[in-house]
Design a protein around this motif. Sequence first.
Motif, PDB file in Angstrom:
ATOM      1  N   VAL A   1       0.830  -1.213   0.000  1.00 46.20           N
ATOM      2  CA  VAL A   1       0.000   0.000   0.000  1.00 46.20           C
ATOM      3  C   VAL A   1       0.863   1.260   0.000  1.00 46.20           C
ATOM      4  O   VAL A   1       0.458   2.289  -0.546  1.00 46.20           O
TER       5      VAL A   1
ATOM      6  N   THR B   1      -3.756  12.534  -3.672  1.00 45.81           N
ATOM      7  CA  THR B   1      -2.775  11.554  -3.223  1.00 45.81           C
ATOM      8  C   THR B   1      -2.185  11.920  -1.872  1.00 45.81           C
ATOM      9  O   THR B   1      -1.875  13.084  -1.625  1.00 45.81           O
ATOM     10  N   PHE B   2      -1.997  10.920  -1.035  1.00 38.68           N
ATOM     11  CA  PHE B   2      -1.187  11.090   0.166  1.00 38.68           C
ATOM     12  C   PHE B   2       0.275  10.897  -0.230  1.00 38.68           C
ATOM     13  O   PHE B   2       0.642   9.842  -0.745  1.00 38.68           O
TER      14      PHE B   2
ATOM     15  N   LEU C   1       1.026   6.781  -0.785  1.00 43.58           N
ATOM     16  CA  LEU C   1       0.062   5.734  -0.443  1.00 43.58           C
ATOM     17  C   LEU C   1      -0.711   5.468  -1.726  1.00 43.58           C
ATOM     18  O   LEU C   1      -1.223   6.410  -2.335  1.00 43.58           O
TER      19      LEU C   1
ATOM     20  N   ARG D   1      -6.412  -2.344  -0.165  1.00 44.64           N
ATOM     21  CA  ARG D   1      -6.698  -1.022   0.403  1.00 44.64           C
ATOM     22  C   ARG D   1      -6.051   0.063  -0.439  1.00 44.64           C
ATOM     23  O   ARG D   1      -4.929  -0.118  -0.905  1.00 44.64           O
TER      24      ARG D   1
ATOM     25  N   PHE E   1      -5.846   4.659  -0.817  1.00 45.57           N
ATOM     26  CA  PHE E   1      -5.922   5.871   0.006  1.00 45.57           C
ATOM     27  C   PHE E   1      -6.104   7.111  -0.855  1.00 45.57           C
ATOM     28  O   PHE E   1      -5.463   7.244  -1.894  1.00 45.57           O
TER      29      PHE E   1
ATOM     30  N   THR F   1      -6.918  11.554  -0.247  1.00 45.25           N
ATOM     31  CA  THR F   1      -7.040  12.576   0.807  1.00 45.25           C
ATOM     32  C   THR F   1      -8.464  13.121   0.877  1.00 45.25           C
ATOM     33  O   THR F   1      -8.679  14.324   0.787  1.00 45.25           O
ATOM     34  N   ASP F   2      -9.408  12.230   1.025  1.00 48.11           N
ATOM     35  CA  ASP F   2     -10.801  12.654   1.153  1.00 48.11           C
ATOM     36  C   ASP F   2     -11.154  12.774   2.629  1.00 48.11           C
ATOM     37  O   ASP F   2     -10.849  11.886   3.411  1.00 48.11           O
TER      38      ASP F   2
ATOM     39  N   SER G   1     -13.995   8.241   2.398  1.00 49.34           N
ATOM     40  CA  SER G   1     -13.090   7.785   3.433  1.00 49.34           C
ATOM     41  C   SER G   1     -11.673   7.897   2.894  1.00 49.34           C
ATOM     42  O   SER G   1     -11.435   7.617   1.725  1.00 49.34           O
ATOM     43  N   PRO G   2     -10.732   8.311   3.747  1.00 48.18           N
ATOM     44  CA  PRO G   2      -9.346   8.394   3.273  1.00 48.18           C
ATOM     45  C   PRO G   2      -8.776   7.014   2.940  1.00 48.18           C
ATOM     46  O   PRO G   2      -7.815   6.914   2.199  1.00 48.18           O
ATOM     47  N   MET G   3      -9.369   5.977   3.478  1.00 47.42           N
ATOM     48  CA  MET G   3      -8.970   4.617   3.121  1.00 47.42           C
ATOM     49  C   MET G   3     -10.198   3.856   2.672  1.00 47.42           C
ATOM     50  O   MET G   3     -11.240   3.921   3.329  1.00 47.42           O
TER      51      MET G   3
ATOM     52  N   PHE H   1      -8.015   2.793  10.266  1.00 47.84           N
ATOM     53  CA  PHE H   1      -7.102   3.550   9.417  1.00 47.84           C
ATOM     54  C   PHE H   1      -5.682   3.383   9.955  1.00 47.84           C
ATOM     55  O   PHE H   1      -5.490   3.303  11.166  1.00 47.84           O
ATOM     56  N   PRO H   2      -4.690   3.376   9.078  1.00 49.00           N
ATOM     57  CA  PRO H   2      -3.321   3.132   9.533  1.00 49.00           C
ATOM     58  C   PRO H   2      -2.593   4.419   9.925  1.00 49.00           C
ATOM     59  O   PRO H   2      -1.374   4.442   9.957  1.00 49.00           O
ATOM     60  N   PHE H   3      -3.347   5.475  10.182  1.00 48.56           N
ATOM     61  CA  PHE H   3      -2.700   6.746  10.503  1.00 48.56           C
ATOM     62  C   PHE H   3      -2.496   6.858  12.016  1.00 48.56           C
ATOM     63  O   PHE H   3      -3.356   6.458  12.793  1.00 48.56           O
TER      64      PHE H   3
ATOM     65  N   LEU I   1       3.655  11.347   6.666  1.00 47.10           N
ATOM     66  CA  LEU I   1       2.860  11.777   5.515  1.00 47.10           C
ATOM     67  C   LEU I   1       3.105  13.263   5.284  1.00 47.10           C
ATOM     68  O   LEU I   1       3.172  14.038   6.230  1.00 47.10           O
TER      69      LEU I   1
ATOM     70  N   ASN J   1       1.037  15.220   3.584  1.00 47.04           N
ATOM     71  CA  ASN J   1      -0.239  15.944   3.601  1.00 47.04           C
ATOM     72  C   ASN J   1      -1.304  15.135   4.325  1.00 47.04           C
ATOM     73  O   ASN J   1      -2.279  14.694   3.725  1.00 47.04           O
TER      74      ASN J   1
ATOM     75  N   LEU K   1      -4.497  14.188   6.700  1.00 42.91           N
ATOM     76  CA  LEU K   1      -5.786  14.845   6.879  1.00 42.91           C
ATOM     77  C   LEU K   1      -5.830  15.572   8.206  1.00 42.91           C
ATOM     78  O   LEU K   1      -6.520  16.565   8.356  1.00 42.91           O
TER      79      LEU K   1
ATOM     80  N   THR L   1      -1.366  -4.294   7.292  1.00 40.61           N
ATOM     81  CA  THR L   1       0.073  -4.077   7.187  1.00 40.61           C
ATOM     82  C   THR L   1       0.460  -2.879   8.044  1.00 40.61           C
ATOM     83  O   THR L   1      -0.318  -1.933   8.212  1.00 40.61           O
TER      84      THR L   1
ATOM     85  N   GLN M   1       6.618  -3.611   4.926  1.00 37.14           N
ATOM     86  CA  GLN M   1       5.190  -3.541   5.251  1.00 37.14           C
ATOM     87  C   GLN M   1       4.652  -4.913   5.633  1.00 37.14           C
ATOM     88  O   GLN M   1       3.829  -5.495   4.936  1.00 37.14           O
TER      89      GLN M   1
END
Lengths: 365, 828
Positions: free
Chosen positions: A149, A174-175, A186, A212, A214, A216-217, A224-226, B521-523, B546, B548, B550, B587, B621
């Motif tokens: 991912v 994009t992230f 991502l 999965r 990703f 940037t929503d 969802s961001p994911m 979420f993996p954040f 990251l 950028n 959220l 992951t 990962q």
Amino acid sequence: MSGPNTDYDPVEVTPLKADQVEAMREAALAAIAAAPDLDALKQVRIDHAGDRSPIALANREIGALPPQARKDAGQRIGQARGAINQALAARQVVLEAEHEERMLAEETVDVSLPTTRRRPGGRHPITLQSELIADLFVAMGYEVAEGPVVEAEWLNFDALNLGPDHPARTMQDTFWTEPADHHVVLRTQTSPVQARTMLTRKPPIYVVCPGRVFRTDEYDATHSPMFHQVEGLVVDEGITMAHLKGTLDHFASQLFGDGITTRFRPSYFPFTEPSAEVDVKCFVCRGVESDACRTCRGEGWIEWGGCGVVNPRVLVACGVDPEVYSGFAFGMGIDRSFMFRHNLEDLRPLFEGDVRFSSAFGTEI
Amino acid sequence: MKAPLSWILDHVDVPAGTTTEEITDRLTLTGLKLEAIESPGRDITGPLVVGRVLTMEPEPQKNGKTINWCTVDVGDANGTGEPQGIVCGAHNFEPGDLVVTVLPGGVLPGGFAIGARKTYGHLSAGMICSAAELGLGDDHDGIIVLPADAGAPGEDVRPLLGLDEETIEFEINPDRAYALSIRGIAREVLVSVEGASSFRDPVLRDTPPADDAGHPVVVEDAEGCPVFVARRVSGFDPTAPTPDFMVRRITAAGMRPISLAVDVTNYVMLETGRPIHGYDADKVRGAIVVRRARDGERLKTLDGTERSLDPGDLVVTDDSGIIGLGGVMGGETTEISDSTTSVLVEAAHWDAVSMFRTGRRHRITSEAGKRNERGVDPTVCEAAADRVVELLVEHGGGQADPGVTVVGTAPTMPVIEVPGDLAARVSGMSITEEQSIACLRAVGCDVAGSATLAVTPPPWRPDLTDAQDFSEEVIRLVGYDKVPSVLPTPPSGRGLTRSQQLRRRAGRTLAGEGFVEVVNFPFVGVADLDALGLTADDPRRDLLQLSNPLSAEAGFMTSTLLPGILRAAGRNVGHGTTDVAIFETGTVTLPRHSGPAAILPVDRRPTEEEFAALDAALPAQPLHLAVVAVGDAVAGGWWGEPRPVVWSDAVEAVRSVAAALGLEVTASSVELAPWHPGRCAELSVEGEVIGHAGEVHPTVCKAFGLPKRTVAAEVDLDLLIARSVHLRQAPSFSSYPVAKEDVALVVDASVPAADVESALREGAGELLESIRLFDVFTGDQVGEGKKSLAYALRFRAPDRTLKEGEAAAARDAAVALAAERTGAVQRA
């Protein structure tokens, strides 16, 4: 009593008289019949068939008879004992059955009592949906391909004909990761797995890749961001859009029900040319237009995903000769498919981890 | 793109009776997807008519307001011809004005039904409407006063206000930039809708020839700006209003009317697709020069933002310096204002890539930029400028200056070879070469040759660069709906890989054990790791950042599943679910701090080395598995007391997964966050550490809103899967009698039971069939600091019945080794 008692007057051996034996037999049978339970029967057995019972004692007297009388008496006693033992056995069976019946009756439980000691577990519906889709394709002979991912920018974009100045890059928010000059993102789509697959396998290639992705929503009811996508890729000789249509029609009917087909609309994706949006016939109103249908909002069709013929530029970047091979690719949102298949209007429960949500789907969907 | 239908039909005819839906259905199938059909008057029903105010009497009210009691002539619309009495709260009109009147029986947007009702002592029969009440914007400043010549009282007011105008919103894909214009959409109607005809191209007009009398323009970067057309209108009335039709169309298209000069440039952009910039000509100093920006140059753009320019930015300059970011946004110094009387009109063609980069660099999204970066027809600059001049003169009262500046020429389109059968080969349909040629010509291509076609795309289709691009044009016009449905025949597949099967098995095992799967979420943020109590040097603090995120609180890719799953458990507890057992597989990201992932060429396959280097540049990962449980493991009920979750449930969860993979897990004590320092197991398989399990530290529980005694585990599932036993050997077992021996051993409380067991196992030798710890006991009987471990041993030989004393001897040997290794003393 070791030898014949020749002096003994046989007339005097009253216990062996026929009427006496008959009386013993009658008394025994009456006692057996009257025994109310197994314990009583046990006593009856001792009293009327045991070593000290009248009939046993009488039996001992047979030797005292003259030889000519012994046979009669023996026969008489034997018959009587046989009848008593038979009656005992029969009564034993009856009383045992009665006993068991009583015991079982006493052991009666309330079967309506709750029995759940441990709450049932469950797998996430998106996992289940992904596996279901993978299985549909595995059944057709496809394999399931995978990729990371956190992905190289080149594989997520450039290799898929999304150059650095491609306007379509702004379509996918994009992230990016630090340091920025390392060109790691991502993945915004499962399509880099296409590139990886072509770079590591020789055609013919028939793969699906659920996974999965990703963007940037901001997180809300429909974003969802994911989220999860499933990508399909076929590279073989003579592959056409017709094969793409056939595959997606089959996919749709397997996932949504017999007779559910797809519709293509021209679209644009850098990695396919021609490209199409795929709509799937509404499986609720089955395309019979009805303004009341909440699933398709009266359109008869539901937007399902994107697809197209693999752009020859992508084949070149991934080392496949476009003069020999052609291919198709498609991509669908798994979450989205799940949402309309299972009538979920807000996607957030998928990512909130509330056990009440996942456990509702058990281990299969 | 929002396009008013009437505007489209100004440029193409459709057969009489064609419905809007028929048009949009066809366009959707050929590539312009319908998003919505809007009509401002859609929610208004009943009589909505022109009224003339005959009388108005102000009547002050007790509440401080003054209302107007009006009589309004609505012609015959009310059935009587008598004036209508209406109470009105607005004051921006006077007797004689024409107003918009809704009569009883009408319904306004929002389901607002109008009737005759008593109010302020009058019977008010209807309403005089404001724009907001009609759903035409937010202007609440008063009612709408119609122009004096708008119409006669009683006439339907809908056409006058454009309320019956339908606007079609399309989703425009990046390859159809030409459809970001009425011109492009009208052309699509022509080729898509059956019977459509008479396309009237808005740029097909006679334009005055270029001369030397126009505003001087020098283009220093012809690649960045191949065409620059300048025209000038002077004597323009800055107070002239924008005509209603233009306001309505611009508004319907989603733009905001500003002033006539600006509105005209926007109107022509919407019509032709060509972005146009208007300068206040009196503020432009000297010749215009187009060039790339220089390091350190700055510009304050129209939106009031001061921007540092990049040497890649194309700029428009005059003697005063930079006056605009070419093709993207103008500068403040030459902005058209309400005193502008001369307008310098720029219609220029800009390099799309430069536009894209500049827009991205400065984070500007504008209607002009959107078109310029996707590619605009380079041949329409003169016509578009001329159309602007025409409209400014017509509606602004100015005159066109005779000078016409045209610098550069539109680039020619390349000729591309397209196999005549390509569309057929790509689509799987029988499309003849003739059909292909006809379709290509319909979309504006020049086509020559046969078998291999030499195709020149039209200038508004810069997206058509590859042979395959033309196949899409053919196939979409033949019809995507005609593509047959044929299943390909893949070669025999190999099914799921072993790893894929085992991942499923792991999930099923845990679900069977009562765990519910969650997805997080993996954040993660540094605060989350602090909440776990990780030490400063914990390797899990090494995170991929990251650029950028959220949210600043979750600016990294996580290295552990624990923060997410603990939080999910906390949410469950918060929702009143007191007994929670959940698991997650996902992951994690473990940076390798390796070099950049190269941007490789795309005109060839990367070499094996290049491809391997890409992978090496990515973080590791591994797939992790985490479980969390809290509350009761076994519910209480008529069968007995509840059994609360304990540390060993976390270990057992991992063991059950490992067992499903044919692996045995050993546990040893370790101190590691976020676990309880005395209740954390390091889990290993064949000597390799695969993860940890145990009771969560009470401080961590608190931080995640969880009760004490919550338990958790996290393991590397990839490691487990890699070690899983593939081919298990069939077992053989003895059918000779078993000999059972129990032993109770007293050891120091600190001695791990696992050590005692392994000593017993080793000491017992080959006859030992199984060993089971069935009791652990502490208390006065065993002494302080001691514990008693009771084991059940089973002995059996594979090939014979054990002799008297054999089992006892093996047991004694086992106890002896345990005594030697662990100081165990057998209890009497």
